[in-house]
Enzyme design. Structure first.
Site, short mmCIF file in Angstrom:
data_model
loop_
_atom_site.label_atom_id
_atom_site.label_comp_id
_atom_site.label_asym_id
_atom_site.label_seq_id
_atom_site.Cartn_x
_atom_site.Cartn_y
_atom_site.Cartn_z
CE LYS A 1 1.39 0.87 4.57
NZ LYS A 1 2.18 1.00 3.33
CB SER B 1 1.34 4.59 2.18
OG SER B 1 1.84 3.34 1.81
CB SER C 1 4.68 2.92 0.68
OG SER C 1 3.92 3.76 -0.16
#
Lengths: 96, 494
Positions: B79, B154, B178
């Site tokens: 990420k 997210s 997330s």
């Protein structure tokens, strides 16, 4: 919260946060903020008498390490992403 | 491509017999990426195949010599809020769009040490603020199961990449759900460790008292292999803790660590209110499967759970406003010339132009709840509610092996459906924020496909007891018997 109150605190937090809301966004942001603050206000229903605040879950381990110097980052590496650099210094705006 | 090598554990087994298979595997991954990444858009920065193949030479040599690490062969997506040395890291924000970190996060050092290859940096909601990956400053990622829908957030890019076979597994981060939300929406497994189990050094901070890096994979076993590698004390993160380890073993032989009379608790507030009918019915079906396999299901009430969402948002926004104060364009990031201008003007301009709408909203509200006159009413009060949430959850976990709930209260929404109204967006975090407030571990496991869309269940475990949580998750995964799931978009490649 009344409209003037909301606008008042918006101006205040803009200064605290150094983030501005444009005139064209202002009405929309205020509407959202009002809804979100009402949502936050539901916490008033909870009886928190005698409760200690929890800021971080308790740690069982020591937070320190041995006091032995270790190699840090090279200055050149640390400054790699700075756009205005003079003699190893980062250039910033006037503060006075 | 053989179904078996779709999992990390399957891939490892194949490479043990035939190390050079790694080249074939890399070609396969890039073929899939070429075919579908244009539609899914999971990556912000994708490494070139040639770079990866060159790195693979070293890994193949080590495999042949029998000294390869535990993640050898894995192509991991990371990420974009986790710093990678020399590889652009943006947090999906304009304010960091050209940031090249001069160092690796500890979790990155650890996966590289075990011979993983990083295939790219994945898309996310800007600064991890969001639940759908629509808040990225660059573009939204789409759900591989239905390209008109969100992959969750997210860590949407990480979950989409794993789900769409563009990576073996991925690292995401979880502050309010997330890792678990996108795992749930893409039929992958996502785990949020106990706060402190995984080092946050090199994780670009959103809410420091809740942020954790978590693995996303196709199975519980895959996720546990990664957890073994990334967890454990790091002197560079004062909040990190020792790891028991043995998570992979627990997944492979769960009944060595679990006692036979398993009992899970359902918190009715997380099922009864605000959960869409198809999700609720699917959840009840899953519970029946567990019961018919000897797991006791107990329903109880935890009234404070209703207040976990506002408490979470107050605390997260407050911490975010503090953590994001560092972005002024001077040492890194979005820059404006400082010549002849005041600091107030420069910093305000950089931040106003560099941050997206949701980020600005959270910074402003965060400053509000911390400001004089409001601190007690909001931030302090929320922190007290947090204490009650943690105590209540720990009390339940003392009497039960885990709490079980639907991970998400809804099926994956269409793009644009939730983003216009912030409260509508925040509402879908209702079941996930509990674990972040309390600091306990939680895992999302695919449980069903409803209307061709993924549905998942969440297990919440006791702090620092990921061994039991992973073991129980493996048992539940076995009972549900769906994994690993492949979206229609890429079925032709297996």
């Amino acid at each position: 919260m009344r409209q003037e109150e909301l606008i008042g605190w918006l101006r205040r937090v803009e200064k605290l946060a150094l983030v501005e809301v444009g005139k064209d966004e202002e009405e929309h942001i205020i509407k959202d903020m009002r809804k979100i603050i009402e949502f936050f206000n539901t916490l008033m229903e909870v009886n928190v008498e005698g409760v200690e605040p929890l800021f971080m879950t308790p740690r069982k381990e020591p937070l320190t390490r041995e006091d032995v110097p270790v190699k840090g980052m090279e200055q050149s590496e640390a400054l790699l992403n700075a756009k205005e650099v003079i003699n190893g210094f980062v250039k910033g705006p006037k503060t006075i | 491509m053989d179904r078996e090598v779709l999992t990390l554990s399957g891939l490892r087994a194949k490479l043990a017999e035939n190390p050079r298979f790694l080249y074939e595997y890399i070609e396969f991954i890039y073929d899939v990426i070429d075919a579908i990444e244009g539609k899914v858009k999971a990556f912000i920065t994708l490494r070139g195949k040639d770079d990866v193949l060159r790195e693979a030479d070293r890994v193949v040599d080590k495999l042949i010599e029998g000294r390869a690490g535990r993640l050898a062969g894995a192509l991991l997506a990371v990420k974009d809020n986790i710093v990678t040395k020399g590889l652009r890291t943006t947090c999906a924000s304009k304010i960091l769009s050209d940031f090249i970190p001069p160092y690796n996060a500890t979790v990155v050092e650890r996966i590289l040490r075990e011979d993983a290859i990083i295939i790219g940096k994945t898309n996310m909601d800007e600064f991890a603020m969001g639940s759908t990956t629509e808040n990225s400053a660059f573009f939204p990622t789409r759900n591989p199961w239905d390209l008109s829908r969100v992959p969750g957030g997210s860590s949407g890019g990480s979950a989409a990449a794993v789900s769409a076979l563009e990576a073996t597994a991925a690292l995401g981060t979880d502050t309010g759900g997330s890792v678990r939300a996108p795992a749930a929406f893409t039929a992958t497994v996502g785990l949020k460790p106990t706060y402190g189990l995984v080092s946050r050094y090199g994780l670009i901070a959103y809410a420091s008292s809740m942020d954790q890096v978590g693995p996303i994979g196709r199975t519980v076993t895959d996720v546990s292999i990664i957890l073994d590698v990334i967890s454990g004390r790091d002197v560079k993160d004062a909040t990190s803790a020792h790891s028991r380890g043995g998570y992979c073993e627990a997944a492979v032989e769960p009944f060595k660590v679990l006692h036979p009379k398993l009992r899970v608790a359902v918190i009715e507030e997380l099922v009864v209110e605000g959960v869409e009918k198809p999700v609720k019915h699917s959840f009840l079906r899953t519970l029946r499967k567990l019961e018919s396999n000897g797991i006791e299901v107990v329903w109880l009430s935890m009234p404070i759970s209703r207040y976990s969402l506002p408490a979470y948002y107050i605390i997260a926004m407050a911490e975010a406003s503090s953590n994001l104060a560092r972005y002024d364009g001077i040492r890194y990031g979005f820059h404006e010339s400082v010549e002849g201008r005041s600091w107030y003007e420069v910093y305000t301009n950089v931040r106003t132009r560099g941050f997206g709408k949701e980020v600005k909203r959270r910074i402003l509200l965060g400053s509000f709840v911390l400001s004089a006159g409001y601190y007690d009413e909001y931030y302090l009060r929320a922190s007290k509610v947090r204490k009650i949430v943690r105590d209540s959850l720990l009390a339940i976990l003392r009497e039960h092996d885990a709490v079980i709930s639907p991970t998400m209260p809804v099926l994956p929404p269409k793009l644009g459906e939730r983003i216009a109204d912030p409260l509508k967006l925040y509402a879908i975090d209702i079941n996930t924020v509990l674990a972040n407030l309390a600091g306990v571990p939680a895992i999302s496991i695919p449980s069903d496909i409803v209307n061709d869309l993924p549905v998942a269940v969440q297990l919440i475990g006791n702090e620092f007891d990921e061994v039991s949580l992973v073991a129980l998750a493996r048992v539940v995964e076995g009972i549900i018997n769906l994994a690993p799931l492949v979206p229609p978009l890429v079925r032709r490649y297996v």
